[in-house]
Each structure stands twice: as C-alpha cells, then as structure tokens.
Design an enzyme around this catalytic site. Structure first.
Site, mmCIF file in Angstrom:
data_model
loop_
_atom_site.group_PDB
_atom_site.id
_atom_site.type_symbol
_atom_site.label_atom_id
_atom_site.label_comp_id
_atom_site.label_asym_id
_atom_site.label_seq_id
_atom_site.Cartn_x
_atom_site.Cartn_y
_atom_site.Cartn_z
ATOM 1 C CG ASP A 17 -1.691 -1.484 0.894
ATOM 2 O OD1 ASP A 17 -2.235 -1.528 0.494
ATOM 3 O OD2 ASP A 17 -2.191 -1.709 2.249
ATOM 4 C CE LYS A 18 -0.998 7.447 -0.905
ATOM 5 N NZ LYS A 18 -2.227 8.632 -0.687
#
Length: 183
Positions: A17-18
């Site tokens: 995830d970012k």
C-alpha cells in the site's frame, strides 16, 4: 523489467500500500515474473510484516480469518464482508506498550488481499498507528505514513530455485516511535 504489468507498473510482482514501508518484489524479465507470480498464487512466498497498532492486544498470537471485499459504504475502501474473498492474517505480539496503549506485532499473511492487514486489524479493534483510512483518521503520533512495514520475503529464486530471504530495516520514523514507546 518484465512487461507483464504494462508500462504503469513494469515488473511489479508483489506490491504494498502507498503508505506502507518495506519490500516490493520486482521481476527483471517475463520468465521470472511468471515464476514469482505462481509462487505467490500457490502460497509459497512467506511475507512478514511489522505493525504498531493502537490498543493492547490480549492474545500472544492469533489468526484472523475473515473475507475481504470492496466496501459497500465507501468504494475506495475495503471491508470485511461475506461477499469478499478469503483472507487470512496471522500475528504474534512482539511487545506491548501499556503507557502508550499500543502493541507491536509480527504479521504473516496467507493471502494477499488489498489492504488486508489494515482491514483485519481495524476490524478486531486494533487499527494501525498512522493509518488515516482504517483508523477513523486518528494519527496521535502525527506521522506521515503508517506503522506497517513489509519486513521480509522468503521465496525460491525464479531461475536457479535457490531459497532466498530478503529483509528491510524499519524506517527511521517507525524506529523512533518504538523507541519512545519503550521509554
């Protein structure tokens, strides 16, 4: 790099995830990409994460086995729901910080659903510190990013079949929060 994922994500086999720190798996060529993707599909890649969560986790270790799918309330989020795909997260407590009301966990996932660790831990009442999406926007430490780190990957080399183990050190901001919790 492998062209399997096109020009936007060339070579990406395993991503995070970012706002999660740590390891990605990137293939140099299509043959390696196919092999590594098969290993992931067959649950032959061991992925280990470290997370700092809000709350004191009572169990020393546990398994969360709840299906995850797109949230019906917010299409940008994932949620535990019966129409979702099978998702299994195993965790064990590394340390509990009573004064700071948080717990440091080692996590191993058997499946790789979008936002799996974040959704599962939030669902059982232990959101990841700094996760603005699944912890009701609370960020008591004022950090950019979240305290979720893809620590290690264990897999077989896609060409010579040799067992590989790769590890990434926790980012500085994560180490600093742990240090403050221990004081």
């Amino acid at each position: 790099l492998s062209s399997i994922n096109g020009v936007i994500r060339p070579g990406i086999v395993h991503r995070i995830d970012k706002d999660t720190s740590g390891l990605l798996m990137i293939a140099k060529n299509d043959k390696a990409h196919i092999n590594l993707s098969e290993q992931i599909k067959n649950h032959e890649v061991e992925k280990t994460y470290i997370a700092l969560v809000r709350g004191i986790v009572k169990e020393n270790e546990a398994t969360i086995d709840m299906p995850i799918g797109r949230s019906i309330k917010d299409r940008k989020k994932m949620s535990v729901n019966q129409n979702g795909k099978n998702a299994i997260t195993n965790f064990k407590v590394i340390d509990r910080f009573l004064e700071e009301n948080c717990t440091l966990l080692e996590i191993k996932i058997e499946t790789g659903r979008t936002h799996q660790i974040r959704v599962h831990l939030s669902k059982i009442g232990y959101p990841i510190i700094g996760d603005e999406v699944y912890s009701n926007g609370k960020n008591e430490w004022g950090i950019h990013g979240q305290c979720l780190h893809a620590k290690s990957l264990k897999f077989k080399h896609p060409i010579n079949n040799k067992e590989m183990y790769i590890e990434a050190e926790l980012p500085e901001y994560f180490q600093e929060i742990i240090k403050k919790c221990k004081q």
